[in-house]
Write a protein that holds these residues in place. Structure first.
Motif, short mmCIF file in Angstrom:
data_model
loop_
_atom_site.label_atom_id
_atom_site.label_comp_id
_atom_site.label_asym_id
_atom_site.label_seq_id
_atom_site.Cartn_x
_atom_site.Cartn_y
_atom_site.Cartn_z
N ASP A 15 37.43 36.13 37.03
CA ASP A 15 38.60 36.70 36.48
C ASP A 15 38.09 37.74 35.41
O ASP A 15 38.62 37.77 34.31
CB ASP A 15 39.59 35.89 35.73
N SER A 36 45.73 36.21 39.68
CA SER A 36 46.71 35.35 40.24
C SER A 36 47.32 36.12 41.59
O SER A 36 46.67 36.78 42.16
CB SER A 36 48.17 35.52 39.48
N ALA A 37 48.07 35.36 42.27
CA ALA A 37 48.50 35.82 43.61
C ALA A 37 49.14 37.23 43.58
O ALA A 37 48.80 38.16 44.59
CB ALA A 37 49.63 34.84 44.32
N LYS A 67 44.89 38.17 31.08
CA LYS A 67 45.41 36.82 30.53
C LYS A 67 45.58 37.14 28.93
O LYS A 67 44.87 37.82 28.35
CB LYS A 67 44.36 35.70 30.67
N HIS A 127 48.34 39.35 41.22
CA HIS A 127 47.68 40.33 40.42
C HIS A 127 46.28 39.78 40.81
O HIS A 127 45.52 39.13 39.95
CB HIS A 127 47.72 40.62 39.12
N PRO A 128 45.77 39.70 42.01
CA PRO A 128 44.47 39.15 42.43
C PRO A 128 43.12 39.92 41.93
O PRO A 128 43.23 41.00 41.53
CB PRO A 128 44.27 39.05 43.90
N PRO A 134 54.37 41.29 34.67
CA PRO A 134 54.22 39.73 34.79
C PRO A 134 54.50 39.11 33.59
O PRO A 134 53.85 38.19 33.68
CB PRO A 134 52.68 40.04 34.97
N LEU A 187 44.31 38.73 35.25
CA LEU A 187 45.28 37.41 35.41
C LEU A 187 44.83 36.54 36.78
O LEU A 187 44.85 35.38 36.73
CB LEU A 187 46.64 38.21 35.87
#
Length: 540
Positions: free
Chosen positions: A473, A312-313, A239, A315-316, A138, A310
């Motif tokens: 997160d 994210s879409a 992150k 890596h939810p 990513p 993360l």
């Protein structure tokens, strides 16, 4: 043929083989890879001293089959650290929990099932060699991946040293050196020529796959003149944040990016170092510093943050908001009263032990828990001898206070397991204690990754502390460090049926039985039931 229960060998020396596998989400594209592991003795020289250890020679696989051939003279099992093994606890490894050991001259085929995104498999046994392959990222693809394995080295026979400690009830002898990629480095005698060297080129970015395979030590790791950007932990991306050094506990993995941007001259060399952290002054420690070398091979042109997923879409972070089962589990090093016919060398003439909720887990000696549960699942407790593991400690007190009364030190051995219904959302608050001295402790759960939703100092306050949880997160890990004098809270959904081991990743604490077993019952659907045992399971 009966198998005697000796000190645990599946984690004994802690060097590591890593296999990075990119997993396609499409079931139809599933691939199968096959490996043969031949376990045999080989001679190695470290610290001017030569000794024989067990080694693994691997030949070349989302399903990996590993045929393990025990050509050594010790019983062995392999645990695939960090892999959930969906519905397949038969190949998870811990002796007398999931299986009987593979005896000398015998073989067994492990079937490793990967799910989700890329996985870094960590096979732990006696002495294994590193290997890595490419994967999707990513972030911008690095120039190269390098496994950095932190470990320890003993001049003596580790199995015998461990057996001596168990026999006397006293301390386990610290290692003679700490190591980076199995080498202690040039600060030790007879070690300069073998020091691990990482060759880099100016301007390129390298991924360091850091693995703490030590039995007893938490480590700080850093590279002189460089900063590290942490991008992942326990095969889950986070992150990014940049630090001067990384802290990593036994059983944990950290993925960090190193930008080669500090070389000013050809062949400029920088130290990489690993130094242990001691959080309990009462515990014997190998306080040595392991070294390796970062070396630039070209001419350069002139010129502690917290982990968060993360979310994210791609890596939810699917953090459960509703909790069905809450547990408060205390972590302690204890004493067990010395029997009248014994001569014990622990505190007050007793035997050293360890516990979760003051239960020092006693594994069976003539069977394995997984097999007993599988064949007697219709009974209330799965046909496994033993009582229910308590969801709370037997006594509430100021867990982190200094000078706790000596009567709190005593524990007893017992076979107690926690049984969970399929799909239960579990929150476990792991509370450190100051019994026999406070220290941080890495706790690992087999069969699951979990969200670390909170951590804090002192005693956990169920009315106050959950308000500060990170439910957006949090990091997704399989090994959590419970801080010295503090607590950590984890959440997971029990959707992997089977028998799963939870334990300290300090080897001596685990040998002292700071562990327990979680049993997750089958669900109703076909994909919610434990797989049947494979053929050729070792017999006890």
């Amino acid at each position: 043929m009966a198998v005697s229960r000796m000190p645990v060998l599946w984690l004994l020396l802690g060097a590591v083989l890593t296999i990075a596998v990119t997993v396609s989400p499409a079931e139809g594209s599933r691939t199968h890879r096959h490996y043969d592991f031949f376990i045999k003795k080989a001679d190695y020289t470290r610290l001017c001293h030569r000794k024989s250890i067990l080694t693994v020679n691997a030949r070349k696989g989302d399903v990996v089959t590993v045929d393990v051939h025990n050509q050594g003279d010790k019983n062995i099992t392999l645990h695939w650290h960090g892999v959930d093994q969906p519905r397949n606890p038969w190949s998870d490894g811990p002796e007398f929990i999931m299986q009987c050991p593979i005896q000398p001259g015998a073989s067994f085929a492990y079937r490793i099932i990967l799910r989700g995104g890329g996985h870094a498999l960590v096979a732990r046994a006696q002495r294994l060699r590193p290997r890595h392959c490419a994967r999707a990222y990513p972030f911008q693809k690095p120039h190269r991946e390098i496994p950095i394995i932190l470990g320890e080295w003993w001049k003596g026979d580790v199995r015998q040293l461990l057996a001596d400690a168990l026999h006397t009830g006293g301390e386990f002898q610290p290692s003679d050196a700490n190591t980076i990629n199995s080498q202690p480095g040039d600060l030790f005698p007879c070690s300069r020529d073998g020091t691990f060297t990482l060759s880099v080129e100016h301007g390129k970015t390298y991924t360091l796959r850091l693995i703490n395979a030590a039995l007893a030590n938490e480590f700080f790791f850093g590279v002189a003149g460089h900063r590290l950007t942490v991008v992942g932990t326990d095969a889950s991306y986070v992150k990014p944040f940049t630090v001067d050094h990384v802290f990593i506990a036994p059983g944990q993995t950290v993925t960090a990016l190193l930008r080669a941007d500090r070389a000013l001259l050809r062949n400029t060399r920088y130290y990489m170092t690993a130094r242990p952290l001691s959080t309990n002054p009462l515990v014997l420690l190998d306080n040595s510093t392991a070294t390796a070398v970062l070396e630039y091979t070209d001419t350069a042109p002139p010129t502690a943050p917290r982990l968060r997923s993360l979310a994210s879409a791609a890596h939810p972070a699917r953090v459960p908001r509703r909790v069905d089962e809450r547990m408060l589990v205390t972590i302690a090093v204890n004493e067990i009263a010395c029997a009248p016919d014994e001569h014990c060398q622990g505190p007050r003439g007793n035997r050293l032990a360890a516990s979760l909720n003051n239960v020092s887990f006693e594994a069976p000696r003539d069977t394995n828990i997984l097999g007993a549960y599988y064949h007697h699942r219709s009974r209330k407790a799965g046909g496994v001898p033993g009582a229910e593991f308590p969801s709370t400690p037997p006594l509430l007190f100021n867990f982190t206070a200094d000078n706790l009364p000596p009567e709190l030190r005593l524990t007893a051995r017992s076979t107690r397991m926690k049984v969970l219904e399929y799909g239960t959302v579990v929150e476990v608050v792991l509370q450190n204690t100051a019994i026999l001295g406070a220290e941080s402790n890495p706790i690992h759960l087999h069969g699951f990754s979990f969200y670390v939703v909170g951590t804090g100092p002192g005693n956990f306050d169920g009315d106050r502390d959950p308000a500060g949880y990170n439910l957006v997160d949090p990091p997704y890990q399989n090994t959590v460090v419970v801080p010295r004098g503090g607590w950590s809270a984890i959440r997971f959904r029990a959707t992997n049926p089977g028998v799963w081991f939870m334990h300290s990743h300090f080897e001596l604490h685990m040998v002292w039985e700071m562990d327990t077993v979680l049993i997750v019952k089958d669900g109703n659907g076909a994909e919610e039931k434990m797989m049947p045992p494979p053929p050729g399971m070792p017999r006890c």
